[in-house]
Design an enzyme around this catalytic site. Structure first.
Site, PDB file in Angstrom:
ATOM      1  N   ALA A  65       0.839  -1.201   0.000  1.00 34.57           N
ATOM      2  CA  ALA A  65       0.000   0.000   0.000  1.00 34.57           C
ATOM      3  C   ALA A  65       0.873   1.251   0.000  1.00 34.57           C
ATOM      4  CB  ALA A  65      -0.892  -0.005   1.232  1.00 34.57           C
ATOM      5  N   GLY A 114       0.902  -5.193   0.799  1.00 37.20           N
ATOM      6  CA  GLY A 114      -0.177  -5.457  -0.156  1.00 37.20           C
ATOM      7  C   GLY A 114       0.277  -6.284  -1.350  1.00 37.20           C
ATOM      8  N   GLU A 117      -0.061  -9.621  -0.100  1.00 34.18           N
ATOM      9  CA  GLU A 117      -1.489  -9.962   0.033  1.00 34.18           C
ATOM     10  C   GLU A 117      -2.129 -10.287  -1.325  1.00 34.18           C
ATOM     11  OE1 GLU A 117      -2.043  -6.386   2.397  1.00 34.18           O
ATOM     12  OE2 GLU A 117      -3.168  -7.571   3.850  1.00 34.18           O
ATOM     13  N   GLU A 137       3.824  -4.686   7.838  1.00 38.34           N
ATOM     14  CA  GLU A 137       2.864  -3.739   8.406  1.00 38.34           C
ATOM     15  C   GLU A 137       3.119  -3.491   9.898  1.00 38.34           C
ATOM     16  OE1 GLU A 137       2.120  -6.343   6.474  1.00 38.34           O
ATOM     17  OE2 GLU A 137       0.752  -5.706   4.889  1.00 38.34           O
TER      18      GLU A 137
HETATM   19  N1  COA Z   1       4.441   3.376  -0.254  1.00 37.43           N
HETATM   20  C1  COA Z   1       4.819   4.515  -0.856  1.00 37.43           C
HETATM   21  N2  COA Z   1       6.009   4.682  -1.453  1.00 37.43           N
HETATM   22  C2  COA Z   1       6.851   3.636  -1.446  1.00 37.43           C
HETATM   23  C3  COA Z   1       6.534   2.421  -0.829  1.00 37.43           C
HETATM   24  C4  COA Z   1       5.258   2.301  -0.235  1.00 37.43           C
HETATM   25  N3  COA Z   1       4.831   1.158   0.313  1.00 37.43           N
HETATM   26  N4  COA Z   1       7.575   1.583  -0.955  1.00 37.43           N
HETATM   27  C5  COA Z   1       8.516   2.252  -1.643  1.00 37.43           C
HETATM   28  N5  COA Z   1       8.085   3.499  -1.934  1.00 37.43           N
HETATM   29  C6  COA Z   1       8.798   4.551  -2.662  1.00 37.43           C
HETATM   30  C7  COA Z   1       9.789   5.270  -1.771  1.00 37.43           C
HETATM   31  O1  COA Z   1       9.150   6.318  -1.069  1.00 37.43           O
HETATM   32  C8  COA Z   1      10.776   5.766  -2.810  1.00 37.43           C
HETATM   33  O2  COA Z   1      10.219   6.894  -3.448  1.00 37.43           O
HETATM   34  P1  COA Z   1      11.087   8.287  -3.508  1.00 37.43           P
HETATM   35  O3  COA Z   1      12.298   7.929  -4.310  1.00 37.43           O
HETATM   36  O4  COA Z   1      10.166   9.241  -4.203  1.00 37.43           O
HETATM   37  O5  COA Z   1      11.399   8.636  -2.099  1.00 37.43           O
HETATM   38  C9  COA Z   1      10.801   4.660  -3.835  1.00 37.43           C
HETATM   39  O6  COA Z   1       9.587   3.943  -3.673  1.00 37.43           O
HETATM   40  C10 COA Z   1      11.943   3.685  -3.659  1.00 37.43           C
HETATM   41  O7  COA Z   1      11.876   3.155  -2.338  1.00 37.43           O
HETATM   42  P2  COA Z   1      13.098   3.212  -1.300  1.00 37.43           P
HETATM   43  O8  COA Z   1      12.536   3.101   0.081  1.00 37.43           O
HETATM   44  O9  COA Z   1      13.966   4.393  -1.580  1.00 37.43           O
HETATM   45  O10 COA Z   1      13.886   1.883  -1.697  1.00 37.43           O
HETATM   46  P3  COA Z   1      14.807   1.005  -0.757  1.00 37.43           P
HETATM   47  O11 COA Z   1      15.508   0.047  -1.650  1.00 37.43           O
HETATM   48  O12 COA Z   1      15.658   1.872   0.110  1.00 37.43           O
HETATM   49  O13 COA Z   1      13.825   0.194   0.204  1.00 37.43           O
HETATM   50  C11 COA Z   1      11.871  -1.078   0.782  1.00 37.43           C
HETATM   51  C12 COA Z   1      12.923  -0.752  -0.303  1.00 37.43           C
HETATM   52  C13 COA Z   1      10.839  -1.990   0.156  1.00 37.43           C
HETATM   53  C14 COA Z   1      12.564  -1.807   1.955  1.00 37.43           C
HETATM   54  C15 COA Z   1      11.241   0.222   1.302  1.00 37.43           C
HETATM   55  O14 COA Z   1      10.833   0.989   0.192  1.00 37.43           O
HETATM   56  C16 COA Z   1      10.040  -0.007   2.173  1.00 37.43           C
HETATM   57  O15 COA Z   1      10.194  -0.334   3.344  1.00 37.43           O
HETATM   58  N6  COA Z   1       8.817   0.191   1.628  1.00 37.43           N
HETATM   59  C17 COA Z   1       7.598   0.051   2.380  1.00 37.43           C
HETATM   60  C18 COA Z   1       7.199  -1.411   2.461  1.00 37.43           C
HETATM   61  C19 COA Z   1       5.983  -1.546   3.343  1.00 37.43           C
HETATM   62  O16 COA Z   1       6.024  -1.312   4.537  1.00 37.43           O
HETATM   63  N7  COA Z   1       4.861  -1.957   2.730  1.00 37.43           N
HETATM   64  C20 COA Z   1       3.635  -2.174   3.432  1.00 37.43           C
HETATM   65  C21 COA Z   1       2.816  -0.936   3.518  1.00 37.43           C
HETATM   66  S1  COA Z   1       1.353  -1.205   4.512  1.00 37.43           S
END
Ligand code: COA
Length: 263
Positions: A65, A114, A117, A137
């Site tokens: 999400a 998501g 999911e 989450e």
């Molecule tokens: N929602 C919104 N934006 C997201 C996202 C999410 N779930 N996951 C990644 N992005 C965006 C980041 O904000 C970033 O955008 P930006 O360059 O404009 O700042 C881009 O995608 C790349 O992500 P980034 O975090 O820089 O990559 P990373 O390699 O350092 O880390 C993850 C990868 C997957 C570990 C990290 O992005 C993350 O923890 N994402 C969230 C995962 C999550 O908790 N999902 C469940 C949500 S309920």
């Protein structure tokens, strides 16, 4: 309609691509709405017999999400958060799960939150060796909200699910295979061909039989066996008057390949 989801139809198979690669294909409301619209279109197109879901770019199937967007809904309070975020996401996974054409996830990279999911909800899943799964989450102080607390335990067992849900630790495609979250793991370059090959092995069968099996299994899993057997019986009964069932039986008796009308 935005281009948050791409839809290509080829040889009876719809390839649906989550298309926000710069955001790791995070599921914002627009992407979810586009996916639902694509499913509406696919559902009513009799020429489309199966669906493959994948993610654009090199890194992600979907990172889950869109945290920036749903944080705004959370700030607006409980009713907005439930209506805009939870109901929308649950409707998406429920639609994928109940879809009468087979849906195959081709998990090409990160499948977090998501994204995981969606993999839980669809009928079949193939993971690239580059896939990585997580239920993160809990790191945001919340349970999964697109069905992850309900489908994962049914799919992999309560204790395995709780370990993943309560730790938030990422896990490998091999672990996803071991616990039954995906059907197989393949090298990255053959991911889409493998998904297409699996789809082709299904769509050679009667579409009515395919839909009946999906519905019987999906509904029955959430019922006691007595009610489930009733669903199975109803799905069979619905096929009895169709010409496709008669055609399959006659083709078997006459030792010839069947030809389906979809009725
Ligand atoms: N929602 C919104 N934006 C997201 C996202 C999410 N779930 N996951 C990644 N992005 C965006 C980041 O904000 C970033 O955008 P930006 O360059 O404009 O700042 C881009 O995608 C790349 O992500 P980034 O975090 O820089 O990559 P990373 O390699 O350092 O880390 C993850 C990868 C997957 C570990 C990290 O992005 C993350 O923890 N994402 C969230 C995962 C999550 O908790 N999902 C469940 C949500 S309920």
């Amino acid at each position: 309609m935005s281009d948050a989801v791409l839809l290509e139809i080829d040889d009876g198979i719809a390839l649906v691509t989550f298309n926000r690669p710069d955001k790791l294909n995070a599921l914002n409301y627009d992407l979810i709405d586009c996916l639902m619209a694509a499913l509406d279109r696919i559902e009513t197109d009799a020429a489309v017999r199966a669906v493959i879901l994948t993610g654009a770019g090199e890194r992600a199937f979907s990172a889950g999400a869109d945290i920036h967007e749903f944080a705004g809904s959370v700030r607006r309070g409980r009713d907005t958060a439930v209506r805009d975020f939870v109901r929308r996401g649950q409707a998406m996974t429920a639609r994928l799960e109940a879809f009468r054409k087979p849906v195959i996830a081709a998990v090409n990279g990160l499948a977090f939150g998501g994204g995981c999911e969606i993999t839980e909800a669809v009928h079949l899943a193939i993971a690239s060796e580059r896939a990585r799964f997580a239920k993160p989450e809990i790191d945001l102080g919340m349970p999964p909200t697109f069905g992850g607390t309900q489908r994962l335990p049914r799919l992999v067992g309560r204790k395995r699910a709780l370990e993943l849900l309560l730790t938030g630790d990422p896990f490998s495609p091999q672990r996803a295979l071991e616990i039954g979250l995906v059907n197989r793991v393949v090298t990255h370059d053959v991911l889409l061909p493998a998904a297409r090959e699996l789809a082709a092995r299904i769509v050679r069968h009667s579409p009515l039989a395919v839909g009946g099996i999906i519905t019987a299994v999906t509904r029955g899993l959430n019922m006691g066996i007595g009610e489930g057997l009733q669903v199975e019986s109803e799905q069979f009964a619905a096929l009895v008057p169709t010409s496709d069932l008669g055609e399959d039986i006659n083709a078997w008796i006459e030792r010839r390949p069947p030809s389906y009308s979809g009725r």
